[in-house]
Design a protein around this motif. Structure first.
Motif, PDB file in Angstrom:
ATOM      1  N   ILE A 355       0.700  -1.188   0.031  1.00 38.38           N
ATOM      2  CA  ILE A 355      -0.113  -0.001  -0.122  1.00 38.38           C
ATOM      3  C   ILE A 355       0.904   1.111   0.073  1.00 38.38           C
ATOM      4  O   ILE A 355       1.860   1.389   0.845  1.00 38.38           O
ATOM      5  CB  ILE A 355      -1.120  -0.030   1.396  1.00 38.38           C
ATOM      6  N   ASP A 421      -4.642   1.687   6.405  1.00 34.95           N
ATOM      7  CA  ASP A 421      -4.108   0.768   5.329  1.00 34.95           C
ATOM      8  C   ASP A 421      -5.379  -0.245   5.362  1.00 34.95           C
ATOM      9  O   ASP A 421      -5.805  -0.954   4.068  1.00 34.95           O
ATOM     10  CB  ASP A 421      -2.929   0.004   5.879  1.00 34.95           C
ATOM     11  N   THR A 422      -6.036  -0.665   6.314  1.00 29.18           N
ATOM     12  CA  THR A 422      -6.976  -1.552   6.248  1.00 29.18           C
ATOM     13  C   THR A 422      -8.429  -1.093   5.574  1.00 29.18           C
ATOM     14  O   THR A 422      -8.934  -1.716   4.874  1.00 29.18           O
ATOM     15  CB  THR A 422      -7.523  -1.602   7.876  1.00 29.18           C
ATOM     16  N   THR A 425      -7.279  -1.241   1.945  1.00 33.99           N
ATOM     17  CA  THR A 425      -7.622  -2.587   1.526  1.00 33.99           C
ATOM     18  C   THR A 425      -9.169  -2.722   1.266  1.00 33.99           C
ATOM     19  O   THR A 425      -9.008  -3.620   0.270  1.00 33.99           O
ATOM     20  CB  THR A 425      -6.924  -3.630   2.375  1.00 33.99           C
ATOM     21  N   THR A 428      -9.893  -1.291  -1.859  1.00 31.97           N
ATOM     22  CA  THR A 428      -9.420  -2.142  -3.014  1.00 31.97           C
ATOM     23  C   THR A 428     -10.215  -3.219  -3.546  1.00 31.97           C
ATOM     24  O   THR A 428     -10.494  -3.322  -4.795  1.00 31.97           O
ATOM     25  CB  THR A 428      -8.009  -2.605  -2.965  1.00 31.97           C
TER      26      THR A 428
END
Length: 439
Positions: A355, A421-422, A425, A428
């Protein structure tokens, strides 16, 4: 700016409207906290009672023996879902978090099902399914009520820039009309410090000394939009784009483990994709191109080739909608992001991260650094396979779009964390399903 500072102090809407004494504020704080506790207990009860009634009581059955692990696990998943969604929402104030919530709750309940299945303890598929749906409903309703009925209220100190803050469902802004106005009816104050006159500077200083939250409007807008405005940047702010050593170390460990674990899958996928690419067009299976990474260093990026082999003969160029250079299998790979998977090798080498900002072509970087202020700041963090700009903005097809995308990249560089970041994700997965930003 840290989003954890934006959490509301528990002050009732009535006290916000009428203005209360500090003692009254403490009472309403306690009542609000009690209300939150009752609401959480009610949510737990629903998540247990609804599936129990459907699975057992409606058929005249009692609670089965050995169901304590199932019920306890369900309560734990509900609490963990509540905590994770509340943390992620701090980077998602102005956007709908419903899709992220669905993924989080779904993954947690699938994990619970797997644990129950492999540990060979009692479980009920109907119980877990109803508990999953009930958890979603409870979290959706709680989010809706929080934003619509209990929005955060921030007082804005008057200045020439005070009109740039527009109220949304989750947050309302009220410009102060008098320096004597009670401050305990607000969740915090916002100011454009460079333009405050001495009277309002004194208000801001007094509020800070009394423990009230006082924010600069530039930083607050970052929180709302998920972007760092280039207009407010300065060279002295470079230190704000440094990663915390613990976070950077943990992220590198994850960057090593994920490619190693997925290597067998990648090898199998390469065999299948390679045959499809070769069947449609001549040329290499892998696409290699020099990109700019962390610190401005160049490296060779790897991708499955999704265009005809002569696509780069005219130098760097933006991809267009329905670009004729893209092959049929390439179009599928781009939509599903399969063409990006070979970059796990770049991640393992340390040239990229899972990421981060997308690595750009050398020609574009040289052009953008001449025309866009502080463009080089995006190179202070390692580039990634997916990133905040990719899931929030999409593909940049012109200079102005590249500048807007840069603001999202700078937000990530400035606020990157485990929770952000979670969220990236989860988003995404959404972009893969919807094809958001595909060229």
């Amino acid at each position: 700016m840290n989003f954890s500072n934006l959490s509301p102090r528990y002050v009732s809407q009535q006290s916000m409207k009428n203005g209360v004494t500090p003692a009254g504020a403490r009472i309403t704080n306690a009542l609000k906290s009690f209300g939150v506790l009752i609401g959480w207990i009610g949510g737990v009860a629903l998540v247990v009672v609804a599936p129990s009634y459907y699975s057992w009581f409606s058929e005249g059955l009692g609670v089965p023996d050995g169901s304590a692990v199932l019920i306890g696990g369900t309560v734990f998943v509900f609490g963990l879902s509540t905590y994770i969604t509340s943390r992620l929402s701090r980077h998602d104030i102005e956007r709908s978090a419903y899709i992220s919530t669905f993924f989080i709750v779904g993954v947690l309940f699938l994990g619970l099902f797997a644990i129950l299945l492999f540990s060979r303890v009692y479980y009920s598929r109907s119980f877990l399914m109803i508990a999953f749906v009930t958890t979603l409903v409870v979290l959706y309703v709680a989010s809706f009520l929080q934003q619509r009925r209990f929005p955060l209220v921030y007082g804005v100190l008057p200045s020439a820039h005070s009109g740039v803050l527009q109220s949304i469902d989750a947050i309302r802004f009220v410009e102060l009309s008098s320096s004597d106005e009670p401050l305990n009816k607000f969740d915090g104050l916002i100011a454009h410090f460079e333009e405050l006159n001495p009277k309002w500077q004194a208000v801001a200083a007094n509020a800070t000394s009394r423990g009230y939250l006082v924010y600069g409007d530039t930083e607050f807008l970052e929180s709302l939009t998920g972007r760092v405005s280039l207009a407010g940047l300065g060279a002295y702010q470079a230190k704000e784009f440094k990663l915390h050593p613990v976070y950077a170390g943990t992220k590198r460990v994850i960057d090593i483990l994920v490619p190693i674990v997925t290597l067998p899958f990648l090898l199998l996928l390469t065999i299948v994709v390679a045959s499809l690419i070769k069947a449609e067009s001549s040329g290499p299976v892998f696409y290699r191109q020099v990109r700019v990474g962390q610190g401005g260093k160049t490296f060779t990026i790897l991708k499955f080739r999704s265009m005809v082999s002569s696509a780069d003969q005219n130098g760097h160029d933006f991809a267009q909608v329905n670009d004729p250079r893209v092959t049929r299998i390439g179009r599928f790979m781009r939509r599903s992001r399969l063409d990006e998977l070979p970059q796990l090798i770049n991640v393992l080498r340390g040239e990229m991260s899972l990421i981060g900002p997308r690595p750009e072509q050398v020609g574009f970087v040289e052009e953008f650094q001449e025309k866009i202020p502080f463009y080089a700041y995006r190179h202070m963090v390692k580039p990634g396979i997916t990133g905040w700009a990719q899931v929030s903005h999409g593909y940049a097809a012109c200079l102005s779009s590249a500048q807007e995308k840069l603001e999202y990249d700078l937000y990530y560089a400035k606020h990157c964390s485990f929770w952000l970041d979670t969220l990236i994700t989860l988003r995404t997965f959404r972009t893969i399903l919807t094809g958001f930003g595909v060229r």
